[in-house]
Design an enzyme around this catalytic site. Structure first.
Site, PDB file in Angstrom:
ATOM      1  N   LYS A  78       0.850  -1.195   0.000  1.00 27.91           N
ATOM      2  CA  LYS A  78       0.000   0.000   0.000  1.00 27.91           C
ATOM      3  C   LYS A  78       0.886   1.246   0.000  1.00 27.91           C
ATOM      4  CE  LYS A  78      -3.907   2.052   2.573  1.00 27.91           C
ATOM      5  NZ  LYS A  78      -4.852   1.878   3.690  1.00 27.91           N
ATOM      6  N   SER A 159      -9.893   2.148   2.636  1.00 25.29           N
ATOM      7  CA  SER A 159      -8.968   2.826   1.766  1.00 25.29           C
ATOM      8  C   SER A 159      -7.966   1.914   1.053  1.00 25.29           C
ATOM      9  CB  SER A 159      -8.189   3.862   2.579  1.00 25.29           C
ATOM     10  OG  SER A 159      -7.359   3.232   3.540  1.00 25.29           O
ATOM     11  N   SER A 183     -10.333  -0.041   6.873  1.00 30.50           N
ATOM     12  CA  SER A 183      -9.700   0.014   5.548  1.00 30.50           C
ATOM     13  C   SER A 183      -9.028  -1.259   5.049  1.00 30.50           C
ATOM     14  CB  SER A 183      -8.679   1.140   5.511  1.00 30.50           C
ATOM     15  OG  SER A 183      -9.332   2.349   5.234  1.00 30.50           O
TER      16      SER A 183
HETATM   17  N1  GLN Z   1     -13.431   4.611   5.850  1.00 27.55           N
HETATM   18  C1  GLN Z   1     -12.916   5.079   7.088  1.00 27.55           C
HETATM   19  C2  GLN Z   1     -12.496   6.516   6.973  1.00 27.55           C
HETATM   20  O1  GLN Z   1     -12.761   7.088   5.972  1.00 27.55           O
HETATM   21  C3  GLN Z   1     -11.755   4.222   7.524  1.00 27.55           C
HETATM   22  C4  GLN Z   1     -10.539   4.477   6.741  1.00 27.55           C
HETATM   23  C5  GLN Z   1      -9.395   3.659   7.227  1.00 27.55           C
HETATM   24  O2  GLN Z   1      -9.579   2.660   7.893  1.00 27.55           O
HETATM   25  N2  GLN Z   1      -8.199   4.127   6.897  1.00 27.55           N
HETATM   26  O3  GLN Z   1     -11.936   7.091   7.839  1.00 27.55           O
END
Ligand code: GLN
Length: 490
Positions: A78, A159, A183
């Site tokens: 990532k 994400s 995410s």
């Molecule tokens: N979707 C969640 C957010 O927008 C979690 C994102 C994540 O886990 N990095 O914060």
């Protein structure tokens, strides 16, 4: 020869040891697949030369019998993990040309174990999002298609959507993700994969571009539970460079997959059945409970009463930490700089040009809830509620060994299908966020398909540092679910 991109991580590892193929062959097969699948936009940066170089070194180590646990296995990283000498963008304009002079501990651990990184995968900007649509470099496309209309492009979740799309499309054997509120788990569910967010403190956060430091955790995204166990073992471990890294022994996660869950108690939280939960997801959950029962485990009705406050709590805590963490992007220390007549103007112009809409929204919310007049009303209050949420779990774990819930309220949605209201997107994480606030390990595994042929996932939540039980139960469920579907064309 068999298609090397179709192997699991475990099968590829065993194949390399048995000399059925070389690490260079395995890497070339994946690089070719990546090239063909550029339309998915799963990678921000491809590193084929570096990968082949490392694969050659792996072959040399394999020949000498010195193979590490991930020796010669092609993975995606990532683009939130700093990689020495390789551009690391967090999918933000502000870091578009940032080449770190250091390597994150997790990526260093994986490289030490012999993993071959073939490229950096796309994400929502600074990991803020649930769809990959907030990336500065364009959305990632989910390789899965709806049966009813294969022409609709679906999001891979977020994400860690680039990692999820890459693993699902067989461009890599596995990939790293990070999870702040879901995410790893939500994109794993959207792409038919296994993803585990370990206990907070299990993986070092050193060298991972920070979003919300009290929540961020790294973890693997793979096609099987065994693969997740193998890769997790090479990512974790105490790191003196991260003060929140836990001094706990690293178990043999693969050895935990005994297949025996008889007598285990599995909590089924009633608060995870909100009004409007789709029949499809309810049925998936019921099927999961039945699988556990058939394997000799006992479902137990539990209550996690503060669940309904988790989402609002997260959207105070995470933006607060984000606003503080992202203050460092000032046009002086990293990446982008837009000149201005004064220092303040330079800051303002740099940050306006460098951050996307969602990131700016979070910084504004965070700055507001941390400001002098509102700190107690919002931030301190959220911290207190966070504790209550964690206490709910601690109480439940006095009677159960693991908790089973759905991972996400729906299957993958289409690229243009969400309205403009950011809260709709935030609701995606309603089932994953409580675990994050409590710092507990959570794993998503695919157990069924939607009526429209898309993967759906269930989540297992464990006690702190008890990833072994989570993985063990997941593997039993994986076997009974027999999820074999793959995206069309794979
Ligand atoms: N979707 C969640 C957010 O927008 C979690 C994102 C994540 O886990 N990095 O914060």
């Amino acid at each position: 020869m068999t298609d090397l991109t179709k192997l699991t991580l475990a099968a590829a590892r065993d194949g390399l040891k048995a000399k059925s193929f070389t690490a260079v062959e395995l890497t070339r097969a994946h690089l070719a697949a990546m090239e063909k699948a550029r339309g998915l936009n799963a990678f921000v940066t491809e590193t084929p030369e570096l990968a082949l170089d490392r694969a050659e070194q792996s072959d040399a180590r394999l020949a000498k019998g010195e193979a590490g646990a991930m020796e010669g296995l092609p993975i995606g990283m990532k683009d939130l993990f700093c990689t020495e000498g390789v551009r690391t963008t967090a999918c933000s304009r502000i870091l578009e040309n940032f080449v770190p002079p250091y390597e994150s501990t997790v990526s260093a651990n994986l490289k030490k174990a012999g993993a071959v990184v073939v490229g950096k995968t796309a994400l929502d900007e600074f990991a803020m999002g649930s769809s990959n649509m907030t990336s500065a470099f364009g959305p990632v496309i989910n390789p899965w298609k709806r049966k009813s209309d294969p022409s609709v492009q679906l999001v891979p979740g977020g994400s860690s959507g680039g990692s999820a799309a890459a693993v699902a499309a067989r461009l890599v054997l596995a990939a790293t993700g990070t999870d702040t509120g879901g995410s790893i788990r939500q994109p794993a569910a959207f792409c038919g994969l296994v993803g585990i967010k370990p206990t907070y403190g299990r993986c070092s956060r050193w060298g991972i571009v920070a979003f919300a430091s009290s929540l961020d955790q790294a973890g693997p995204m793979t096609r099987t539970v065994r693969d997740a166990a193998i890769m997790l073992g090479s990512m974790v471990g105490h790191d003196p460079k991260d003060s929140t890294s836990a001094k706990v022994a690293v178990p043999d996660f693969e050895a935990a997959l005994t297949g025996d869950i008889r007598g285990l108690k599995v909590g089924i939280p009633r608060e995870y059945r909100p009004d409007g939960l789709s029949d499809e997801i309810s049925r998936l959950w019921e099927d999961g409970i039945a699988m556990l029962k058939a394997a000799g485990a006992t479902p137990v009705d539990i209550s996690l009463p503060h669940t309904k406050y988790a989402l609002p709590t997260y959207y105070i805590v995470a933006p607060a930490e984000c606003s503080s963490n992202l203050a460092r992007y000032d046009g002086v220390r990293y990446g982008l700089r837009v000149e201005g007549k004064t220092l303040d103007e330079m800051y303002a112009k740099t940050r306006a040009a460098g951050f996307g809409k969602e990131v700016r929204r979070r910084i504004l919310i965070g700055t507001y809830v941390l400001s002098a007049g509102y700190y107690d009303a919002y931030y301190i209050k959220a911290q207190k509620v966070r504790r209550l949420i964690a206490d709910d779990f601690a109480k439940a774990f006095e009677t159960v060994d693991v908790i089973l819930t759905p991972t996400a309220p729906s299957a993958a949605f289409g690229l243009g299908e969400t309205d403009d209201n950011p809260v709709t997107m935030w609701l995606n994480d309603v089932f994953t966020i409580p675990t994050s606030l409590a710092g507990l390990p959570g794993l998503s595994l695919p157990t069924g398909l939607s009526a429209d042929g898309l993967p759906l996932g269930l989540q297992l939540i464990g006690r702190p540092f008890d990833e072994e039980t989570v993985l063990k139960v997941a593997e039993v469920m994986e076997r009974s679910a027999g999820f074999q579907a793959v995206p069309a064309g794979v």
